[in-house]
Write a protein that holds these residues in place. Structure first.
Motif, PDB file in Angstrom:
ATOM      1  N   ALA A 166       2.998  29.612   0.324  1.00 49.37           N
ATOM      2  CA  ALA A 166       1.555  29.591   0.023  1.00 49.37           C
ATOM      3  C   ALA A 166       1.316  29.470  -1.481  1.00 49.37           C
ATOM      4  O   ALA A 166       0.382  28.795  -1.926  1.00 49.37           O
ATOM      5  N   CYS A 167       2.158  30.129  -2.284  1.00 51.64           N
ATOM      6  CA  CYS A 167       2.017  30.016  -3.748  1.00 51.64           C
ATOM      7  C   CYS A 167       2.269  28.580  -4.189  1.00 51.64           C
ATOM      8  O   CYS A 167       1.546  28.034  -5.033  1.00 51.64           O
ATOM      9  N   PHE A 168       3.318  27.955  -3.616  1.00 51.09           N
ATOM     10  CA  PHE A 168       3.616  26.572  -3.984  1.00 51.09           C
ATOM     11  C   PHE A 168       2.502  25.630  -3.528  1.00 51.09           C
ATOM     12  O   PHE A 168       2.132  24.684  -4.226  1.00 51.09           O
ATOM     13  N   SER A 169       1.977  25.920  -2.347  1.00 50.55           N
ATOM     14  CA  SER A 169       0.908  25.070  -1.828  1.00 50.55           C
ATOM     15  C   SER A 169      -0.331  25.151  -2.734  1.00 50.55           C
ATOM     16  O   SER A 169      -0.964  24.138  -3.058  1.00 50.55           O
ATOM     17  N   ALA A 170      -0.660  26.383  -3.162  1.00 49.02           N
ATOM     18  CA  ALA A 170      -1.826  26.564  -4.045  1.00 49.02           C
ATOM     19  C   ALA A 170      -1.600  25.842  -5.377  1.00 49.02           C
ATOM     20  O   ALA A 170      -2.513  25.191  -5.913  1.00 49.02           O
ATOM     21  N   TYR A 175      -3.313  20.562  -8.504  1.00 42.78           N
ATOM     22  CA  TYR A 175      -3.203  19.214  -9.079  1.00 42.78           C
ATOM     23  C   TYR A 175      -3.835  18.161  -8.177  1.00 42.78           C
ATOM     24  O   TYR A 175      -4.533  17.266  -8.653  1.00 42.78           O
ATOM     25  N   THR A 176      -3.560  18.272  -6.839  1.00 41.02           N
ATOM     26  CA  THR A 176      -4.024  17.195  -5.954  1.00 41.02           C
ATOM     27  C   THR A 176      -5.526  17.271  -5.700  1.00 41.02           C
ATOM     28  O   THR A 176      -6.216  16.261  -5.701  1.00 41.02           O
ATOM     29  N   VAL A 177      -6.046  18.484  -5.460  1.00 40.15           N
ATOM     30  CA  VAL A 177      -7.469  18.621  -5.108  1.00 40.15           C
ATOM     31  C   VAL A 177      -8.291  19.061  -6.326  1.00 40.15           C
ATOM     32  O   VAL A 177      -9.363  18.529  -6.592  1.00 40.15           O
ATOM     33  N   GLY A 178      -7.781  20.000  -7.070  1.00 43.56           N
ATOM     34  CA  GLY A 178      -8.526  20.472  -8.246  1.00 43.56           C
ATOM     35  C   GLY A 178      -8.118  21.899  -8.571  1.00 43.56           C
ATOM     36  O   GLY A 178      -7.690  22.652  -7.673  1.00 43.56           O
ATOM     37  N   PHE A 179      -8.255  22.271  -9.850  1.00 44.48           N
ATOM     38  CA  PHE A 179      -7.774  23.576 -10.296  1.00 44.48           C
ATOM     39  C   PHE A 179      -8.476  24.723  -9.557  1.00 44.48           C
ATOM     40  O   PHE A 179      -7.829  25.680  -9.117  1.00 44.48           O
ATOM     41  N   LEU A 180      -9.807  24.621  -9.379  1.00 43.54           N
ATOM     42  CA  LEU A 180     -10.528  25.744  -8.764  1.00 43.54           C
ATOM     43  C   LEU A 180     -10.126  25.961  -7.310  1.00 43.54           C
ATOM     44  O   LEU A 180      -9.966  27.094  -6.863  1.00 43.54           O
ATOM     45  N   ILE A 231       0.849  -1.207   0.000  1.00 41.02           N
ATOM     46  CA  ILE A 231       0.000   0.000   0.000  1.00 41.02           C
ATOM     47  C   ILE A 231       0.884   1.256   0.000  1.00 41.02           C
ATOM     48  O   ILE A 231       0.622   2.213  -0.733  1.00 41.02           O
ATOM     49  N   TYR A 232       1.960   1.241   0.801  1.00 41.66           N
ATOM     50  CA  TYR A 232       2.867   2.406   0.800  1.00 41.66           C
ATOM     51  C   TYR A 232       3.434   2.638  -0.603  1.00 41.66           C
ATOM     52  O   TYR A 232       3.555   3.774  -1.051  1.00 41.66           O
ATOM     53  N   ASP A 233       3.788   1.546  -1.289  1.00 39.96           N
ATOM     54  CA  ASP A 233       4.356   1.708  -2.646  1.00 39.96           C
ATOM     55  C   ASP A 233       3.340   2.392  -3.566  1.00 39.96           C
ATOM     56  O   ASP A 233       3.679   3.304  -4.318  1.00 39.96           O
ATOM     57  N   ALA A 234       2.087   1.925  -3.490  1.00 34.41           N
ATOM     58  CA  ALA A 234       1.066   2.486  -4.379  1.00 34.41           C
ATOM     59  C   ALA A 234       0.755   3.945  -4.027  1.00 34.41           C
ATOM     60  O   ALA A 234       0.580   4.799  -4.913  1.00 34.41           O
ATOM     61  N   VAL A 235       0.713   4.238  -2.715  1.00 35.73           N
ATOM     62  CA  VAL A 235       0.444   5.624  -2.283  1.00 35.73           C
ATOM     63  C   VAL A 235       1.582   6.539  -2.741  1.00 35.73           C
ATOM     64  O   VAL A 235       1.351   7.654  -3.236  1.00 35.73           O
ATOM     65  N   THR A 236       2.812   6.056  -2.600  1.00 40.01           N
ATOM     66  CA  THR A 236       3.972   6.860  -3.018  1.00 40.01           C
ATOM     67  C   THR A 236       3.891   7.179  -4.503  1.00 40.01           C
ATOM     68  O   THR A 236       4.145   8.321  -4.923  1.00 40.01           O
ATOM     69  N   GLU A 237       3.525   6.188  -5.271  1.00 41.82           N
ATOM     70  CA  GLU A 237       3.420   6.404  -6.720  1.00 41.82           C
ATOM     71  C   GLU A 237       2.361   7.474  -7.025  1.00 41.82           C
ATOM     72  O   GLU A 237       2.602   8.406  -7.805  1.00 41.82           O
ATOM     73  N   ALA A 238       1.217   7.377  -6.360  1.00 39.28           N
ATOM     74  CA  ALA A 238       0.141   8.360  -6.589  1.00 39.28           C
ATOM     75  C   ALA A 238       0.595   9.746  -6.136  1.00 39.28           C
ATOM     76  O   ALA A 238       0.324  10.762  -6.788  1.00 39.28           O
ATOM     77  N   PHE A 239       1.305   9.806  -5.014  1.00 36.09           N
ATOM     78  CA  PHE A 239       1.771  11.094  -4.481  1.00 36.09           C
ATOM     79  C   PHE A 239       2.749  11.749  -5.460  1.00 36.09           C
ATOM     80  O   PHE A 239       2.628  12.928  -5.794  1.00 36.09           O
ATOM     81  N   ARG A 240       3.731  10.952  -5.910  1.00 35.22           N
ATOM     82  CA  ARG A 240       4.767  11.527  -6.788  1.00 35.22           C
ATOM     83  C   ARG A 240       4.163  12.002  -8.103  1.00 35.22           C
ATOM     84  O   ARG A 240       4.632  12.971  -8.697  1.00 35.22           O
ATOM     85  N   ALA A 241       3.114  11.308  -8.552  1.00 34.20           N
ATOM     86  CA  ALA A 241       2.492  11.701  -9.816  1.00 34.20           C
ATOM     87  C   ALA A 241       1.772  13.035  -9.684  1.00 34.20           C
ATOM     88  O   ALA A 241       1.607  13.767 -10.657  1.00 34.20           O
ATOM     89  N   SER A 242       1.321  13.382  -8.467  1.00 31.05           N
ATOM     90  CA  SER A 242       0.497  14.586  -8.356  1.00 31.05           C
ATOM     91  C   SER A 242       1.231  15.778  -7.747  1.00 31.05           C
ATOM     92  O   SER A 242       0.858  16.915  -7.994  1.00 31.05           O
TER      93      SER A 242
END
Ligand code: SF4
Ligand code: SF4
Length: 394
Positions: free
Chosen positions: A312-316, A321-326, A279-290
């Motif tokens: 804050a700019c980097f977080s936005a 990508y992670t939550v959504g553009f809006l 599960i950690y491997d799969a989560v890491t892959e999803a994290f790195r992709a986003s």
């Protein structure tokens, strides 16, 4: 509480350490009452390792006041850090150290670190200044018990530093998405082979592994047999490794403290199953992709002379990508003050002075990254949409 032996000193260290960089705040001031309650509860429940630093605005003073008021200095180990960049002469070492002793209301430091010592060249400069003699003197008088360094450099530099001195301990950034970043898993193991206890910082990567995972990663954890929060998954991954001594957590509310205390009661090396590791491997892959920009929100790059809120700019941007553009755009507008023509701190105002980059432990090319942020977060329609919004708002 589980404890692990520090082989250099014989101390038994609680596997959960209290990171004092992000004490609860009331506006800009540390909330002493809340902080005191958290610290006392942590100690009552077996936490004995507390990590602060000269540069953690007000942290040493607040922590020292609480220790003194409650007469609990001897119940815990204090770790704090020398801001070596402020040391130009031998005498500066003593001046800074004594300020720290005063702030902390103590006459000794259990675990003293050279803060963010990220390459051998800087260590050599300190050696020329006489730091080895200074450490020997402080150890003789008992004012420093254990000496170490905190680290954010490359793996090769980490190995050079490990060999450059007879360290008592070290502190590295480490979590399940940073296995090949900075010291990484290989560095952790090298230090442990040398009998050097390793303290872990950034177990949640500035909170991203707790509250900033992409939806796919959250679902992977949710669908697992063990029902735990993403933060708990991150801590268990670390404590599963016998080479890890203490994991620092910047706990600033009761819920976080309770969750961590419960986990630290029964987390042991080798506890993870094969299925959990997958599960950690799969989560890491999803994290790195986003995740596009690896900013941890540490604020070391601030303040910026153009008042750009870099983290804050980097977080936005990452959120877009992670939550959504809006959602990302919303956060971006708030962080940059874009709706206020008198307080617009858009990254496009960057004058490329480069001041910020010198301080970034994640080695982010901040100027280039801000360009990337502006391109995505300020599309061609951005300014007209803002004007319309301001007009409608009246
Ligand atoms: S390079 Fe840009 S973002 Fe960095 S400190 Fe200078 S003005 Fe601010
Ligand atoms: S850009 Fe670097 S220094 Fe600034 S908050 Fe992010 S990680 Fe910290």
């Amino acid at each position: 509480m589980q404890y692990r032996l520090d082989p250099k000193s014989g101390n038994k260290l609680s596997i959960l350490g209290f990171g004092c960089m992000r004490f609860p705040r009331n506006l800009s001031q540390i909330d002493l009452n809340k902080t005191e309650k958290l610290i006392l509860k942590a100690i009552e429940n077996g936490v004995n390792y507390f990590d602060t630093a000269y540069i953690y605005g007000g942290s040493e003073e607040a922590f020292g006041t609480i220790l003194h008021k409650n007469n609990i200095r001897d119940k815990i180990f204090i770790a704090t850090k020398l801001p070596y960049v402020k040391c130009q002469r031998y005498e500066d070492l003593d001046t800074l150290f004594h300020t720290q002793l005063e702030r902390l209301h103590t006459d000794y430091i259990d675990y003293y670190l050279i803060h963010n010592l990220s390459d051998a060249k800087n260590w050599e400069r300190l050696c020329e200044m006489g730091i080895k003699e200074w450490i020997a003197e402080k150890k003789d008088t008992g004012e420093i018990r254990q000496i170490g360094f905190s680290f954010h450099g490359t793996y090769d530099e980490f190995l050079s530093l490990l060999d450059a001195y007879d360290w008592d301990f070290c502190q590295i950034q480490y979590n399940y998405v940073n296995t090949h970043y900075q010291a990484g898993t290989a560095g952790l193991r090298k230090a442990a082979e040398k009998g050097i206890p390793v303290i872990i910082m950034e177990p949640l990567l500035g909170g991203k592994l707790a509250n900033g995972l992409p939806q796919k990663a959250v679902s992977l954890f949710k669908n697992a047999d063990v029902r735990l929060t993403p933060a708990a998954w991150a801590f268990r991954w670390l404590w599963n490794q016998k080479e890890v001594s203490v994991v620092l957590s910047g706990m600033n509310d009761d819920a976080q403290l309770n969750e961590n205390l419960e986990l630290a009661d029964n987390s042991l090396p080798g506890m993870l199953t094969n299925d959990e590791n997958k599960i950690y491997d799969a989560v890491t892959e999803a994290f790195r992709a986003s995740y596009k920009i690896p900013c941890t929100g540490c604020n070391y790059c601030m303040p910026c002379p153009q008042n750009i809120n870099i983290p804050a700019c980097f977080s936005a941007y990452n959120m877009s990508y992670t939550v959504g553009f809006l959602s990302g755009i919303q956060q971006y507008i708030t962080s940059t003050g874009s709706t206020n023509p008198n307080a617009n701190h858009s990254p496009s105002n960057c004058i490329k002075c480069g001041k910020c980059e010198k301080h970034c432990p994640q080695h982010i090319q901040i100027r280039d990254s801000l360009n990337t942020v502006t391109k995505r977060m300020e599309p061609f329609w951005f300014k007209s949409a803002l004007k319309l919004f301001v007009k409608l708002r009246g």
